[in-house]
Design a protein around this motif. Structure first.
Motif, PDB file in Angstrom:
ATOM      1  N   HIS A 221       1.020  -1.124   0.194  1.00 63.78           N
ATOM      2  CA  HIS A 221       0.279  -0.020  -0.262  1.00 63.78           C
ATOM      3  C   HIS A 221       0.876   1.097  -0.340  1.00 63.78           C
ATOM      4  N   ARG A 225      -3.016   5.336  -0.444  1.00 63.08           N
ATOM      5  CA  ARG A 225      -3.502   4.038   1.335  1.00 63.08           C
ATOM      6  C   ARG A 225      -2.560   3.863   1.786  1.00 63.08           C
ATOM      7  N   PRO A 227      -0.668   4.544   5.244  1.00 67.27           N
ATOM      8  CA  PRO A 227      -0.806   4.305   7.126  1.00 67.27           C
ATOM      9  C   PRO A 227       0.282   5.504   7.470  1.00 67.27           C
ATOM     10  N   ALA A 238      -3.674   8.101  15.319  1.00 68.29           N
ATOM     11  CA  ALA A 238      -3.063   7.247  14.655  1.00 68.29           C
ATOM     12  C   ALA A 238      -3.867   6.189  14.877  1.00 68.29           C
ATOM     13  N   GLU A 241      -5.874   6.833  11.656  1.00 68.11           N
ATOM     14  CA  GLU A 241      -5.637   6.853  10.526  1.00 68.11           C
ATOM     15  C   GLU A 241      -5.813   5.097  10.323  1.00 68.11           C
ATOM     16  N   MET A 242      -5.395   4.470  11.342  1.00 73.44           N
ATOM     17  CA  MET A 242      -5.104   3.129  11.019  1.00 73.44           C
ATOM     18  C   MET A 242      -6.665   2.498  10.679  1.00 73.44           C
ATOM     19  N   THR A 243      -7.936   3.102  11.239  1.00 74.23           N
ATOM     20  CA  THR A 243      -8.951   3.118  10.587  1.00 74.23           C
ATOM     21  C   THR A 243      -9.201   2.900   9.445  1.00 74.23           C
ATOM     22  N   ALA A 244      -8.937   4.320   8.863  1.00 75.79           N
ATOM     23  CA  ALA A 244      -9.160   5.265   7.322  1.00 75.79           C
ATOM     24  C   ALA A 244      -8.172   3.859   6.865  1.00 75.79           C
ATOM     25  N   LYS A 245      -6.907   3.719   7.027  1.00 79.60           N
ATOM     26  CA  LYS A 245      -6.221   3.000   5.871  1.00 79.60           C
ATOM     27  C   LYS A 245      -6.586   1.180   5.854  1.00 79.60           C
ATOM     28  N   THR A 250      -0.182   1.908  11.624  1.00 80.42           N
ATOM     29  CA  THR A 250       0.215   2.760  11.036  1.00 80.42           C
ATOM     30  C   THR A 250       1.974   2.841  11.010  1.00 80.42           C
ATOM     31  N   THR A 264       0.231  -0.554  15.697  1.00 83.51           N
ATOM     32  CA  THR A 264      -0.018  -2.077  15.543  1.00 83.51           C
ATOM     33  C   THR A 264      -1.703  -2.044  16.202  1.00 83.51           C
TER      34      THR A 264
END
Length: 339
Positions: A221, A225, A227, A238, A241-245, A250, A264
């Motif tokens: 990614h 895409r 993170p 953080a 960002e993890m959820t969005a990607k 991240t 993680t």
């Protein structure tokens, strides 16, 4: 009367003793074949080196020939040579005597397999091969045989005994022949510096091709895409960002853009178990420092090996200047059929 005659000529099929000690016989056969290979290895001499040099100098194709069981072994040897950088194919010696000899040119080389060294179909085509000035390498068990004496290089595959108790079914002799064919192919592979990229060129299809051709950059990614957060954000930021990607992690970078750490799903669980306040705790306080990284130019199979070795689910892909340019997890490798 005719019916009686047919019954008399019908081969009797003996009953199999299902209480027979199959394991003992299996071990005996494997031991005999192991000893045959050990003996061949001990007596491997300069003829093997000369055979390798002769193949290495060949500007055409390597033609492998053999009758019966030797023919089956020959097909495998030809296939192994071809897949490891030596252009090769199998020609049936009986068919060669009826027209297929025209497939062989003066630039080619022949590897003839015959344990006795006196196989008629092979002996028959030796004179025309000589007229074409085609070099012949023999794999046979009798140095005094017609084939061994006629060959430019004779590799000895003599054995003490076949694994077959009747001494009829080729067993140890074919095993030795196959092993020597592999030894020849791999010796040539190493001598020419054959690489995984070269191997992949001959194996573009299937899982083997994917493992050899796919690079980290093909499955990671990257760009929007990827993170990515700075080390000044909180756990909550953080986590967003993890959820969005959707990678379950991240990358955390410092103010110069270099990797500071990785956060993680596993780090998140530990943060919650330790009652860190996700709204106020800086990510750099709970992130994993010095995370595992891999070059974006590495093979995807190397990424898999790294994940399995360190029992991790994600990796950061880096550029030549060690900047984060991508990320991948085990699911990416599964989707790419690398696993």
């Amino acid at each position: 009367m005719q019916e009686t005659s047919m019954l008399a000529t019908t081969r009797h099929k003996p009953r199999i003793d299902l209480d027979f000690d199959f394991i003992a016989t299996g071990k005996r056969v494997l031991k005999i074949e192991q000893l045959a290979i050990d003996k061949t290895a001990r007596h491997l001499d300069n003829c093997f080196a000369q055979a390798c040099q002769l193949v290495a100098r060949c500007t055409g194709r390597v033609i492998v020939m053999g009758m019966g069981k030797s023919g089956h072994i020959g097909r495998k040897i030809a296939a192994t040579l071809a897949s490891t950088g030596t252009p090769s194919f199998f020609v049936h010696p009986a068919e060669a005597g009826h027209g297929d000899l025209g497939m062989i040119t003066s630039k080619d080389l022949v590897i003839a397999l015959s344990h006795s060294g006196n196989t008629e179909e092979i002996i028959t085509i030796l004179p025309p091969l000589k007229r074409l000035n085609v070099p012949v390498i023999s794999f046979c068990g009798d140095p005094q045989s017609v084939l061994a004496q006629s060959a430019d290089v004779a590799v000895n595959i003599a054995i003490d005994q076949e694994a077959c108790p009747l001494g009829l079914a080729p067993t140890a002799s074919t095993t030795v022949t196959l092993a020597l064919g592999d030894a020849l192919a791999i010796a040539l592979l190493e001598a020419r510096g054959f690489t995984t990229d070269d191997f992949a060129f001959s194996h573009p299809s299937g899982s083997l091709g994917r493992r050899l051709l796919l690079k980290v950059s093909d499955v990671m990614h990257s760009h929007d895409r990827l993170p990515l957060v700075t080390d000044t954000v909180t756990i909550k930021e953080a986590l967003l960002e993890m959820t969005a990607k959707g990678l379950g992690m991240t990358i955390v970078v410092n103010d110069t853009g270099s990797i500071a750490g990785l956060y993680t799903d596993g780090d998140l669980r530990r943060s919650l178990n330790q009652n860190w306040d996700i709204s106020t705790t800086p990510i750099k306080q709970v992130m994993t420092h010095n995370p595992k990284t891999i070059s974006q130019n590495a093979l995807a199979a190397e990424a898999l090996h790294l994940m399995e070795k360190h029992i991790i689910n994600g990796l950061v892909a880096v550029s030549e200047d060690n900047r984060p340019v991508g990320a991948l997890n085990m699911q990416d490798l599964i989707r790419a059929q690398v696993v």
